[in-house]
Design an enzyme around this catalytic site. Structure first.
Site, mmCIF file in Angstrom:
data_model
loop_
_atom_site.group_PDB
_atom_site.id
_atom_site.type_symbol
_atom_site.label_atom_id
_atom_site.label_comp_id
_atom_site.label_asym_id
_atom_site.label_seq_id
_atom_site.Cartn_x
_atom_site.Cartn_y
_atom_site.Cartn_z
ATOM 1 N N ASP A 170 0.842 -1.200 0.000
ATOM 2 C CA ASP A 170 0.000 0.000 0.000
ATOM 3 C C ASP A 170 0.871 1.241 0.000
ATOM 4 O OD1 ASP A 170 -2.883 1.135 0.575
ATOM 5 O OD2 ASP A 170 -1.489 2.259 1.844
ATOM 6 N N TYR A 200 3.083 9.578 -0.351
ATOM 7 C CA TYR A 200 4.163 8.960 0.435
ATOM 8 C C TYR A 200 5.531 9.148 -0.237
ATOM 9 C CZ TYR A 200 0.146 6.372 2.433
ATOM 10 O OH TYR A 200 -1.059 6.018 2.996
ATOM 11 N N LYS A 238 -2.678 6.013 -4.533
ATOM 12 C CA LYS A 238 -3.828 6.895 -4.283
ATOM 13 C C LYS A 238 -3.585 8.270 -4.885
ATOM 14 C CE LYS A 238 -3.800 4.645 0.255
ATOM 15 N NZ LYS A 238 -2.411 4.490 0.672
ATOM 16 N N HIS A 269 -7.631 9.429 -2.159
ATOM 17 C CA HIS A 269 -6.989 9.365 -0.834
ATOM 18 C C HIS A 269 -7.895 9.916 0.278
ATOM 19 C CE1 HIS A 269 -2.684 9.126 0.960
ATOM 20 N NE2 HIS A 269 -3.574 8.867 1.880
HETATM 21 P P1 NAD Z 1 0.234 1.067 11.905
HETATM 22 O O1 NAD Z 1 -0.950 0.928 12.775
HETATM 23 O O2 NAD Z 1 0.480 0.071 10.851
HETATM 24 O O3 NAD Z 1 1.463 1.152 12.911
HETATM 25 C C1 NAD Z 1 2.746 1.292 12.468
HETATM 26 C C2 NAD Z 1 3.670 1.357 13.685
HETATM 27 O O4 NAD Z 1 3.608 0.138 14.412
HETATM 28 C C3 NAD Z 1 5.116 1.533 13.260
HETATM 29 O O5 NAD Z 1 5.776 2.384 14.195
HETATM 30 C C4 NAD Z 1 5.688 0.138 13.356
HETATM 31 O O6 NAD Z 1 7.064 0.075 13.578
HETATM 32 C C5 NAD Z 1 4.901 -0.436 14.519
HETATM 33 N N1 NAD Z 1 4.791 -1.890 14.373
HETATM 34 C C6 NAD Z 1 4.392 -2.570 13.274
HETATM 35 N N2 NAD Z 1 4.410 -3.889 13.515
HETATM 36 C C7 NAD Z 1 4.822 -4.042 14.794
HETATM 37 C C8 NAD Z 1 5.044 -5.179 15.598
HETATM 38 N N3 NAD Z 1 4.837 -6.408 15.163
HETATM 39 N N4 NAD Z 1 5.485 -4.960 16.896
HETATM 40 C C9 NAD Z 1 5.697 -3.716 17.357
HETATM 41 N N5 NAD Z 1 5.508 -2.605 16.627
HETATM 42 C C10 NAD Z 1 5.067 -2.772 15.350
HETATM 43 O O7 NAD Z 1 0.196 2.566 11.329
HETATM 44 P P2 NAD Z 1 0.322 3.318 9.934
HETATM 45 O O8 NAD Z 1 1.655 3.209 9.339
HETATM 46 O O9 NAD Z 1 -0.230 4.668 10.212
HETATM 47 O O10 NAD Z 1 -0.726 2.562 8.983
HETATM 48 C C11 NAD Z 1 -0.372 1.484 8.148
HETATM 49 C C12 NAD Z 1 -0.471 1.849 6.683
HETATM 50 O O11 NAD Z 1 -1.769 2.332 6.369
HETATM 51 C C13 NAD Z 1 0.446 3.014 6.259
HETATM 52 O O12 NAD Z 1 1.796 2.622 6.118
HETATM 53 C C14 NAD Z 1 -0.208 3.414 4.962
HETATM 54 O O13 NAD Z 1 0.156 2.524 3.921
HETATM 55 C C15 NAD Z 1 -1.691 3.259 5.294
HETATM 56 N N6 NAD Z 1 -2.321 4.539 5.707
HETATM 57 C C16 NAD Z 1 -3.308 5.050 4.915
HETATM 58 C C17 NAD Z 1 -3.908 6.247 5.251
HETATM 59 C C18 NAD Z 1 -4.990 6.799 4.370
HETATM 60 O O14 NAD Z 1 -5.371 7.967 4.569
HETATM 61 N N7 NAD Z 1 -5.498 6.060 3.428
HETATM 62 C C19 NAD Z 1 -3.524 6.932 6.420
HETATM 63 C C20 NAD Z 1 -2.540 6.383 7.219
HETATM 64 C C21 NAD Z 1 -1.958 5.171 6.854
#
Ligand code: NAD
Length: 270
Positions: A44, A49, A74, A107
């Site tokens: 994704d 990004y 997006k 987005h």
């Molecule tokens: P997330 O909830 O995936 O959390 C990411 C955080 O959790 C990072 O700091 C990571 O190191 C930590 N983490 C991941 N796996 C872990 C594990 N097993 N143990 C401990 N820590 C762990 O948050 P995110 O990055 O905000 O969301 C995921 C994805 O969603 C983004 O990368 C992006 O692709 C998408 N996204 C989309 C939108 C949108 O508006 N459409 C907005 C935000 C994010």
């Protein structure tokens, strides 16, 4: 890898890797190499990004057939509108260095632009340049305003979703409309690790909290895209296919809901 079938018959790997804030350099390449080796095929990204080029490069370097991947990108808010979206799409395609994109999303809902942007996505879909189209951050009222103008219905709605923001009503509305629900920030950007119930369930199932939350998504037919650039976490998050959460425990997690966001409110942002 379990898949979810979209309303056009396309299969989406239910777990993907999010690459927001993963950079566009060596760390991203290393993370994607580990992810592909682990079995992830769904990535994704977004124009916003600034790492579509890195995703394209990693796909090429992997030697894996392009058809095996499921790549989402997006259109960013400032690029919305019919002509602008078509232009932005061509930029994304060139950066991803791919003949097509698997899933193209709006987005965020941008007031007054949603219909024209959606028409551009329908055009790209009919042209065969994208295999699926959808929206992101559309609440029920955004969808209700858009749907009457759709010749092709959105196939996915990607939203913030985690144990403190479950949005059951929106999930049900999307299900009735045959729009698949996809979770962003499924781990609450790290916030899930301190929730006491999840700590207890982690002991009960002998799984990490991340695995438990992602499994909760899978069993609720939600597509999930956790982010990490750490090899051990990327692997850990993928290791969720060999256990089942009991129905009563799924409900306990649902009941953690506090309608609490870690990201922007779609009614304000965009
Ligand atoms: P997330 O909830 O995936 O959390 C990411 C955080 O959790 C990072 O700091 C990571 O190191 C930590 N983490 C991941 N796996 C872990 C594990 N097993 N143990 C401990 N820590 C762990 O948050 P995110 O990055 O905000 O969301 C995921 C994805 O969603 C983004 O990368 C992006 O692709 C998408 N996204 C989309 C939108 C949108 O508006 N459409 C907005 C935000 C994010």
């Amino acid at each position: 890898m379990q898949t979810i079938t979209l309303n056009n018959g396309l299969q989406v790997p239910q777990l993907g890797l999010g690459v927001w804030q993963s950079g566009n350099g060596e760390l991203l390449q290393e993370a994607l190499a580990v992810a592909f080796e682990t079995g992830y095929r769904h990535i994704d990204t977004a124009a916003f990004y600034h790492n579509e080029a890195g995703v394209g490069q990693a796909m090429k370097h992997s030697g894996i057939d392009r058809a095996q991947f499921f790549i989402t990108t997006k259109v960013w808010n400032e690029d919305q509108g019919y002509a602008q979206t078509l232009k932005a799409f061509e930029r994304s395609l060139a950066l991803l260095d791919s003949p097509y994109i698997d899933l193209y999303l709006i987005h965020w809902p941008v007031k007054g632009k949603e219909r024209d942007t959606w028409k551009a996505l329908e055009f790209l879909y009919r042209e065969g340049k994208v295999k699926a189209i959808g929206v992101s951050n559309f609440l029920q009222h955004h969808l209700e305003a858009l749907l009457p103008y759709c010749e092709i219905k959105p196939m996915i709605n990607q939203l913030e979703h985690h144990p403190y923001l479950v949005q059951k009503d929106l999930q049900d509305f999307c299900r009735r409309q045959e729009i698949r629900f996809e979770a962003w920030s499924p781990l609450m950007q790290g916030g899930v690790f301190t929730i006491p119930l999840l700590q207890e369930l982690s002991l009960k199932y002998n799984k990490t909290i991340a695995q438990l939350v992602l499994r909760w998504n899978i069993q609720n037919s939600i597509i999930s895209i956790p982010k990490s650039i750490h090899p051990e976490r990327i692997k850990e998050n993928f290791d969720i296919w060999n256990f089942e959460i009991e129905a009563a425990d799924l409900q306990l997690i649902d009941h953690l809901d506090k309608a609490q966001r870690v990201g922007p409110d779609p009614d304000v942002f965009g």
